[in-house]
Scaffold this active site. Sequence first.
Site, short mmCIF file in Angstrom:
data_model
loop_
_atom_site.label_atom_id
_atom_site.label_comp_id
_atom_site.label_asym_id
_atom_site.label_seq_id
_atom_site.Cartn_x
_atom_site.Cartn_y
_atom_site.Cartn_z
N ARG A 82 71.10 -24.56 36.44
CA ARG A 82 70.50 -24.06 35.19
C ARG A 82 71.48 -23.18 34.45
NH1 ARG A 82 64.92 -22.28 33.72
NH2 ARG A 82 65.12 -21.60 31.58
N ARG A 91 66.90 -28.05 30.00
CA ARG A 91 67.28 -27.43 31.27
C ARG A 91 67.18 -28.42 32.42
NH1 ARG A 91 62.37 -24.53 30.26
NH2 ARG A 91 63.48 -23.90 28.42
N ASP A 94 63.26 -25.77 35.49
CA ASP A 94 62.48 -24.61 35.10
C ASP A 94 61.37 -24.44 36.13
OD1 ASP A 94 61.64 -22.54 33.37
OD2 ASP A 94 60.27 -23.89 32.30
N ASP A 96 58.16 -21.94 36.91
CA ASP A 96 57.33 -20.86 36.37
C ASP A 96 56.20 -20.54 37.34
OD1 ASP A 96 58.66 -20.71 33.90
OD2 ASP A 96 57.40 -22.28 33.03
N1 ROI Z 1 57.96 -29.91 26.76
C1 ROI Z 1 57.51 -30.57 27.85
N2 ROI Z 1 56.93 -31.75 27.67
N3 ROI Z 1 57.63 -30.05 29.11
C2 ROI Z 1 58.21 -28.83 29.30
O1 ROI Z 1 58.32 -28.38 30.46
C3 ROI Z 1 58.69 -28.12 28.19
N4 ROI Z 1 59.29 -26.91 28.32
C4 ROI Z 1 59.75 -26.22 27.26
C5 ROI Z 1 59.62 -26.74 25.86
C6 ROI Z 1 61.00 -26.85 25.21
C7 ROI Z 1 58.77 -25.77 25.07
N5 ROI Z 1 58.99 -28.05 25.82
C8 ROI Z 1 58.54 -28.70 26.91
O2 ROI Z 1 60.33 -25.03 27.42
#
Ligand code: ROI
Length: 161
Positions: A82, A91, A94, A96
Site C-alpha cells: 500500500r 490501492r 484497504d 477497515d
Molecule cells: N469503491 C468500491 N466499489 N469499493 C471500495 O472499496 C472503494 N473504496 C474507496 C472509494 C475510492 C471511495 N471507492 C470504492 O475508497
Amino acid sequence: MERIYIGMGSNLADPAEQLRSAVEALGQLSLTTLAGVSAFYQSDSLLPGQPRYTNAVAALESNMAPLELLDALQAIENDQGRERLERWGPRTLDLDILLFGDRLIDEPRLKVPHYQIQERAFVLYPLAELAPQDLRLPDGRTLNDLLAACPFVGLERIPHA
Ligand code: ROI
C-alpha cells in the site's frame, strides 16, 4: 474475546489475490481467531476513473485492543504494497475496522462503527453473510434496517473466490 468485522478492498495488482493474502495474514494475527470470510464482490469505484474494486468482509474473534488491531491492519496493508499517495486513491489493499463488539470508538485515528457502512452495498452485503440480521449498531439500527435502505445495485458476487 470480541467479535470484530473487517472490511477489505483492493483495486490494484490482482485484487482477488490481494484479498486472499490479506485473509491469510488476518488468520495469523496474535490473540485473534479468523471466524469467517464472505464471498468476494466486484463493483465500480465510487470515484470515476479508477479500476473496479473487489471487496469482502472478514469476521475476527480477538482479544486485541482496537488501536493495537488498527496498527496490525496497517502493517498488513503496508506489507502488501500500500502506498498512501492520495486520499481515496486506488490501492492494493484497504482494511477497515467496521464494527468492534458493540463499542463506539471516536479517536483521531479510529472511528467505529465505520462512518460509511450504511451507504455502501459492497460492505453491507458481505457483512450480512457473516453477521446476524438483527445485529445492532451502537446507535440502535439493525443490519436489516441498513440493508433495506441500501439496494443490491452494481455488485457482482463471486462465490469461492
Ligand atoms: N469503491 C468500491 N466499489 N469499493 C471500495 O472499496 C472503494 N473504496 C474507496 C472509494 C475510492 C471511495 N471507492 C470504492 O475508497
